[in-house]
Design a protein around this motif. Sequence first.
Motif, PDB file in Angstrom:
ATOM      1  N   VAL A 160      28.206  23.748  53.461  1.00 58.25           N
ATOM      2  CA  VAL A 160      27.819  22.386  53.096  1.00 58.25           C
ATOM      3  C   VAL A 160      27.543  22.287  51.595  1.00 58.25           C
ATOM      4  O   VAL A 160      27.890  21.301  50.952  1.00 58.25           O
ATOM      5  N   PHE A 161      26.953  23.316  51.029  1.00 60.98           N
ATOM      6  CA  PHE A 161      26.512  23.280  49.642  1.00 60.98           C
ATOM      7  C   PHE A 161      27.541  23.838  48.657  1.00 60.98           C
ATOM      8  O   PHE A 161      27.400  23.686  47.444  1.00 60.98           O
ATOM      9  N   ALA A 162      28.580  24.481  49.137  1.00 67.63           N
ATOM     10  CA  ALA A 162      29.508  25.237  48.288  1.00 67.63           C
ATOM     11  C   ALA A 162      30.147  24.411  47.178  1.00 67.63           C
ATOM     12  O   ALA A 162      30.292  24.890  46.053  1.00 67.63           O
ATOM     13  N   HIS A 163      30.529  23.196  47.465  1.00 65.86           N
ATOM     14  CA  HIS A 163      31.191  22.397  46.415  1.00 65.86           C
ATOM     15  C   HIS A 163      30.243  22.112  45.262  1.00 65.86           C
ATOM     16  O   HIS A 163      30.661  21.984  44.128  1.00 65.86           O
ATOM     17  N   ARG A 164      28.945  22.034  45.521  1.00 64.48           N
ATOM     18  CA  ARG A 164      27.957  21.804  44.461  1.00 64.48           C
ATOM     19  C   ARG A 164      27.788  23.037  43.579  1.00 64.48           C
ATOM     20  O   ARG A 164      27.237  22.959  42.496  1.00 64.48           O
ATOM     21  N   MET A 165      28.258  24.168  44.067  1.00 62.36           N
ATOM     22  CA  MET A 165      28.212  25.408  43.307  1.00 62.36           C
ATOM     23  C   MET A 165      29.594  25.746  42.743  1.00 62.36           C
ATOM     24  O   MET A 165      29.810  26.859  42.266  1.00 62.36           O
ATOM     25  N   ASN A 166      30.511  24.792  42.850  1.00 65.15           N
ATOM     26  CA  ASN A 166      31.900  24.974  42.407  1.00 65.15           C
ATOM     27  C   ASN A 166      32.578  26.151  43.096  1.00 65.15           C
ATOM     28  O   ASN A 166      33.345  26.886  42.488  1.00 65.15           O
ATOM     29  N   LEU A 167      32.284  26.317  44.372  1.00 73.50           N
ATOM     30  CA  LEU A 167      32.910  27.364  45.168  1.00 73.50           C
ATOM     31  C   LEU A 167      34.025  26.773  46.022  1.00 73.50           C
ATOM     32  O   LEU A 167      33.970  25.615  46.420  1.00 73.50           O
ATOM     33  N   SER A 168      34.984  27.573  46.323  1.00 69.40           N
ATOM     34  CA  SER A 168      36.080  27.192  47.202  1.00 69.40           C
ATOM     35  C   SER A 168      35.591  27.185  48.655  1.00 69.40           C
ATOM     36  O   SER A 168      34.688  27.957  49.007  1.00 69.40           O
ATOM     37  N   PRO A 169      36.203  26.370  49.511  1.00 70.21           N
ATOM     38  CA  PRO A 169      35.840  26.436  50.933  1.00 70.21           C
ATOM     39  C   PRO A 169      36.207  27.792  51.545  1.00 70.21           C
ATOM     40  O   PRO A 169      35.678  28.177  52.574  1.00 70.21           O
TER      41      PRO A 169
END
Length: 138
Positions: free
Chosen positions: A24-33
Amino acid sequence: MAVLVASRLIGLPANVTPLLGLAVFAHRMNLSPWVTVGILAVTDVFFLGLYAHMPVVYACMFSAYFIGKYMNNVYASGATSVLVWHVLVNMGLTFPPFSPEAMLFDMRLLVSTLAFTALLDVTQRLTHIGRLDNKQVL
């Protein structure tokens, strides 16, 4: 990240995991799914091996990433992701979605998802003090 992977490896119950919160939080950390799916795949090798609902579980992990990306409230995103997980993963199992047994089992998933999401949210807020609209304030 290392703490999240380690928490997956220390033998917490299957329905207490940081991975859905991270998805859920990954995009806010600029991480790929693919980060959360990759962690899930590697740790599944150690814990579960191949299992019947793998495609559904992995699809739910991907959907959690996109739910988190397109919903503004990270906590609502976490709760929505758990609801999607609850319905899809429990289809066709012994305890169907919304049965008391399935609800009790997935309540831990909800609590752990919201707890890990809160941990990530608080950590990000503390490390981005003075940040406005994705630009660092000088």
